[in-house]
Design a protein around this motif. Sequence first.
Motif, PDB file in Angstrom:
ATOM      1  N   ASN A  55       0.836  -1.221   0.000  1.00 18.35           N
ATOM      2  CA  ASN A  55       0.000   0.000   0.000  1.00 18.35           C
ATOM      3  C   ASN A  55       0.859   1.254   0.000  1.00 18.35           C
ATOM      4  OD1 ASN A  55      -2.180  -1.668   0.256  1.00 18.35           O
ATOM      5  ND2 ASN A  55      -2.310  -1.444   2.483  1.00 18.35           N
ATOM      6  N   PHE A  56       2.005   1.152   0.682  1.00 16.32           N
ATOM      7  CA  PHE A  56       2.885   2.325   0.745  1.00 16.32           C
ATOM      8  C   PHE A  56       3.621   2.533  -0.580  1.00 16.32           C
ATOM      9  CE2 PHE A  56       1.869   1.718   5.143  1.00 16.32           C
ATOM     10  CZ  PHE A  56       1.850   2.998   5.670  1.00 16.32           C
ATOM     11  N   ARG A  57       3.892   1.440  -1.276  1.00 13.90           N
ATOM     12  CA  ARG A  57       4.472   1.587  -2.618  1.00 13.90           C
ATOM     13  C   ARG A  57       3.429   2.188  -3.554  1.00 13.90           C
ATOM     14  NH1 ARG A  57       9.287  -1.434  -3.989  1.00 13.90           N
ATOM     15  NH2 ARG A  57       9.824  -2.769  -2.258  1.00 13.90           N
ATOM     16  N   ASP A  58       2.183   1.748  -3.394  1.00 11.92           N
ATOM     17  CA  ASP A  58       1.111   2.254  -4.269  1.00 11.92           C
ATOM     18  C   ASP A  58       0.905   3.755  -4.077  1.00 11.92           C
ATOM     19  OD1 ASP A  58       0.773  -0.291  -5.129  1.00 11.92           O
ATOM     20  OD2 ASP A  58      -1.065  -0.682  -3.978  1.00 11.92           O
ATOM     21  N   ILE A  59       0.948   4.177  -2.827  1.00 10.53           N
ATOM     22  CA  ILE A  59       0.702   5.608  -2.578  1.00 10.53           C
ATOM     23  C   ILE A  59       1.845   6.433  -3.183  1.00 10.53           C
ATOM     24  CG2 ILE A  59       1.707   5.786  -0.235  1.00 10.53           C
ATOM     25  CD1 ILE A  59      -1.491   7.428  -1.231  1.00 10.53           C
ATOM     26  N   ALA A  60       3.047   5.875  -3.132  1.00 12.24           N
ATOM     27  CA  ALA A  60       4.193   6.586  -3.719  1.00 12.24           C
ATOM     28  C   ALA A  60       3.972   6.763  -5.224  1.00 12.24           C
ATOM     29  CB  ALA A  60       5.487   5.832  -3.434  1.00 12.24           C
ATOM     30  N   LEU A  61       3.430   5.732  -5.851  1.00 11.96           N
ATOM     31  CA  LEU A  61       3.164   5.824  -7.301  1.00 11.96           C
ATOM     32  C   LEU A  61       2.068   6.842  -7.583  1.00 11.96           C
ATOM     33  CD1 LEU A  61       3.136   2.135  -8.599  1.00 11.96           C
ATOM     34  CD2 LEU A  61       4.733   3.974  -9.189  1.00 11.96           C
ATOM     35  N   ARG A  62       0.994   6.754  -6.786  1.00 14.07           N
ATOM     36  CA  ARG A  62      -0.169   7.615  -7.036  1.00 14.07           C
ATOM     37  C   ARG A  62       0.148   9.092  -6.792  1.00 14.07           C
ATOM     38  NH1 ARG A  62      -3.552   9.529  -9.350  1.00 14.07           N
ATOM     39  NH2 ARG A  62      -5.812   9.519  -9.053  1.00 14.07           N
ATOM     40  N   MET A  63       1.048   9.360  -5.837  1.00 11.04           N
ATOM     41  CA  MET A  63       1.375  10.749  -5.504  1.00 11.04           C
ATOM     42  C   MET A  63       2.551  11.273  -6.344  1.00 11.04           C
ATOM     43  SD  MET A  63      -0.627  11.882  -2.880  1.00 11.04           S
ATOM     44  CE  MET A  63       0.301  13.269  -2.277  1.00 11.04           C
ATOM     45  N   GLY A  64       3.049  10.430  -7.242  1.00 11.26           N
ATOM     46  CA  GLY A  64       4.148  10.866  -8.110  1.00 11.26           C
ATOM     47  C   GLY A  64       5.470  11.002  -7.367  1.00 11.26           C
ATOM     48  N   PHE A  65       5.665  10.228  -6.295  1.00 12.12           N
ATOM     49  CA  PHE A  65       6.913  10.359  -5.534  1.00 12.12           C
ATOM     50  C   PHE A  65       8.080   9.768  -6.326  1.00 12.12           C
ATOM     51  CE2 PHE A  65       4.139  10.157  -1.486  1.00 12.12           C
ATOM     52  CZ  PHE A  65       3.863  11.510  -1.601  1.00 12.12           C
ATOM     53  N   SER A  66       9.209  10.454  -6.231  1.00 11.48           N
ATOM     54  CA  SER A  66      10.350  10.080  -7.072  1.00 11.48           C
ATOM     55  C   SER A  66      11.450   9.423  -6.246  1.00 11.48           C
ATOM     56  CB  SER A  66      10.884  11.346  -7.749  1.00 11.48           C
ATOM     57  OG  SER A  66      11.340  12.250  -6.751  1.00 11.48           O
ATOM     58  N   ASN A  67      11.052   8.641  -5.217  1.00  9.91           N
ATOM     59  CA  ASN A  67      12.071   8.014  -4.369  1.00  9.91           C
ATOM     60  C   ASN A  67      12.964   7.082  -5.189  1.00  9.91           C
ATOM     61  OD1 ASN A  67       9.298   6.790  -4.146  1.00  9.91           O
ATOM     62  ND2 ASN A  67      10.516   5.056  -3.432  1.00  9.91           N
ATOM     63  N   ASP A  68      14.248   7.075  -4.811  1.00  5.71           N
ATOM     64  CA  ASP A  68      15.214   6.251  -5.538  1.00  5.71           C
ATOM     65  C   ASP A  68      15.271   4.835  -4.983  1.00  5.71           C
ATOM     66  OD1 ASP A  68      16.511   8.408  -7.185  1.00  5.71           O
ATOM     67  OD2 ASP A  68      16.766   9.237  -5.180  1.00  5.71           O
ATOM     68  N   ASP A  69      14.743   4.656  -3.786  1.00  2.80           N
ATOM     69  CA  ASP A  69      14.788   3.334  -3.172  1.00  2.80           C
ATOM     70  C   ASP A  69      13.585   3.243  -2.248  1.00  2.80           C
ATOM     71  OD1 ASP A  69      15.584   0.856  -2.213  1.00  2.80           O
ATOM     72  OD2 ASP A  69      17.521   1.524  -1.423  1.00  2.80           O
ATOM     73  N   PHE A  70      13.182   2.030  -1.952  1.00  4.26           N
ATOM     74  CA  PHE A  70      12.101   1.797  -0.995  1.00  4.26           C
ATOM     75  C   PHE A  70      12.591   0.667  -0.105  1.00  4.26           C
ATOM     76  CE2 PHE A  70       8.323  -0.003   0.758  1.00  4.26           C
ATOM     77  CZ  PHE A  70       7.397   1.028   0.829  1.00  4.26           C
ATOM     78  N   ILE A  71      12.837   0.998   1.158  1.00  5.74           N
ATOM     79  CA  ILE A  71      13.418  -0.024   2.035  1.00  5.74           C
ATOM     80  C   ILE A  71      12.351  -0.671   2.905  1.00  5.74           C
ATOM     81  CG2 ILE A  71      14.043   1.609   3.901  1.00  5.74           C
ATOM     82  CD1 ILE A  71      16.606  -0.149   4.214  1.00  5.74           C
ATOM     83  N   ARG A  72      12.509  -1.978   3.113  1.00  6.33           N
ATOM     84  CA  ARG A  72      11.642  -2.700   4.058  1.00  6.33           C
ATOM     85  C   ARG A  72      12.571  -3.297   5.106  1.00  6.33           C
ATOM     86  NH1 ARG A  72       8.034  -6.994   1.179  1.00  6.33           N
ATOM     87  NH2 ARG A  72       7.355  -7.106   3.356  1.00  6.33           N
ATOM     88  N   THR A  73      12.184  -3.142   6.381  1.00 10.15           N
ATOM     89  CA  THR A  73      13.118  -3.595   7.423  1.00 10.15           C
ATOM     90  C   THR A  73      13.164  -5.117   7.526  1.00 10.15           C
ATOM     91  OG1 THR A  73      11.393  -3.280   9.065  1.00 10.15           O
ATOM     92  CG2 THR A  73      13.000  -1.499   8.819  1.00 10.15           C
ATOM     93  N   THR A  74      12.312  -5.808   6.780  1.00 10.64           N
ATOM     94  CA  THR A  74      12.370  -7.273   6.777  1.00 10.64           C
ATOM     95  C   THR A  74      13.327  -7.800   5.701  1.00 10.64           C
ATOM     96  OG1 THR A  74      10.348  -7.125   5.476  1.00 10.64           O
ATOM     97  CG2 THR A  74      10.109  -7.736   7.793  1.00 10.64           C
ATOM     98  N   GLU A  75      14.001  -6.921   5.003  1.00  7.87           N
ATOM     99  CA  GLU A  75      14.948  -7.368   3.969  1.00  7.87           C
ATOM    100  C   GLU A  75      16.266  -7.840   4.597  1.00  7.87           C
ATOM    101  OE1 GLU A  75      15.424  -4.549   0.575  1.00  7.87           O
ATOM    102  OE2 GLU A  75      13.739  -3.538   1.514  1.00  7.87           O
TER     103      GLU A  75
END
Length: 521
Positions: free
Chosen positions: A81-101
């Motif tokens: 859902n947080f990745r989706d919101i980033a797409l919908r809001m046009g966010f230009s983040n270079d990385d998306f980190i998950r603490t379970t990685e």
Amino acid sequence: MTVSTAPKYYVTTPIYYVNDAPHIGHAYTTLACDVLARFKRLDGFDVKFLTGTDEHGQKVEKSARAAKLDPKEFTDQVSENFRDIALRMGFSNDDFIRTTEERHRIACSAIWERLLKNNEIYLGSYAGWYAVRDEAFYADSEISANSNGANIAPSGAEVEWVEEPSYFFRLSEWQGRLLEYYDNHPDFILPKSRRNEVISFVKAGLQDLSISRTTFHWGVPVPNDKNHIMYVWLDALTNYITAIGFPETKTGEYARYWPADLHMVGKDILRFHAVYWPAFLMAAGLEPPKRVYAHGWWTNEGQKISKSLGNVINPFDLVDRYGLDQVRYFLLREVPFGNDGDFSHRAILQRANGELANDYGNLAQRVLSMIAKNCGARVPKPGQLSEDQDEALIGQSTALLPILRKHMDTQAFNEALEAIWSVVRAANGYVDAQAPWKLREKDPSRMNTVLYILAECIRHLAILTQPFMPEASSNLLDQLGIPATERTFGAITDEKKQLRPGLRLPVPKGVFPRLIDEEIK
Ligand code: ME8
């Protein structure tokens, strides 16, 4: 490998708990970072913009249980859902980190090992209050009873009594060095009022901090003791260095981007970022970040936003209803950044119609249609410029960039937008005063000059509004025939990039429709 010589800019959002769907507050913080990231990229910086999700801890484990899912399965779902919101809001983040990685487990283990090696950690036992909602420990003196008789922390979160073996971080020994760091870096914590709060908190004395838990297991295992998992805040804060390749510090992204230029956070989590995090880092022999900015809190039509009150504002709905650029503009224009703000449908409608459709949209629409109609849809050729009128407007337009740089470097988004709007208003005043539609017969050469000056002013504005309103700005730049390579701030300072007379322009179309909302009278 090519080594970039551009200055770097590393900006981060908090990583959000996945116990809940993203709401307007999360979108707000990431939006602020997105605007900064876009601004810096256009200004020639090598930017790294990080966001992500905080997936460990008791709170997330509890939510997974409530959803009858295994925590891993649950976090996989909600993190999306947080990745989706980033797409919908046009966010230009270079990385998306998950603490379970896995990369994060490696970084957390490495910071723990450094703390252990530096004798900053000891084994003891914790007996005290814990608020699962805040994932925070509280001292006895901070606890009060609410109207239902439940024990609560100052944040309003219910606390429970916890007793368990725990590793401690020697935070009490860092008081002096933290105060010295604040002293030597007056802009480390912004805004200033928040800085003062943090300093008073640290001056009042610091207790050693419990940094491991044993009563549940959803977390990163402590490397030297498998009965413990790391406290979720030590785990979460470490994300900022995981994403740049820690534990490798000598080469690669860590060497390039650390220390971070800005951790953007809400005021609720300032203490973790401005006290615990620099202490952890210094204790591990690493540099603290350059700045932590704690912004204010949004309420909804005067009320606290909460799931139990049923007034959570879903950013997807907002974008569907008002448009992406309208929402982006409103959130950063409505409230002086740093202050609390109240969301209201009436306010967003007023700004979208008044400032976007009327002021900016109309300016562009009027000028581009006059050029289409009266100049054969080509950029007109200017004649002699008048100093007090034409050059004054161009002067104001070119003076904007250094003003915006200053505001963006202190995260004063609303002031940046106000500065841009002072030029939008000046341009509208110039249209009215010059009345180019009256010059068509009388003095076509003067009409061409006036329309050229206005088109140049709109070019400046459209380049500079890109970080805030990427869609409408790019639309305007298309309508001015500006190639993709000439949309950076370099095109503002380079005179050779000015509009070329004779250039054929596409058919103009409005970029900010007037919004009508049946529900709002
Ligand atoms: O605290 N107004 O995550 P979180 C403005 N995982 N901003 C708001 C807001 C509101 N009403 N509600 C939320 C955590 N926010 C930790 C962070 S970082 C290493 C770990 C924003 O999901 C604001 O930025 O509770 C706040 O700090 C953040 O969401 C809290 O997100």
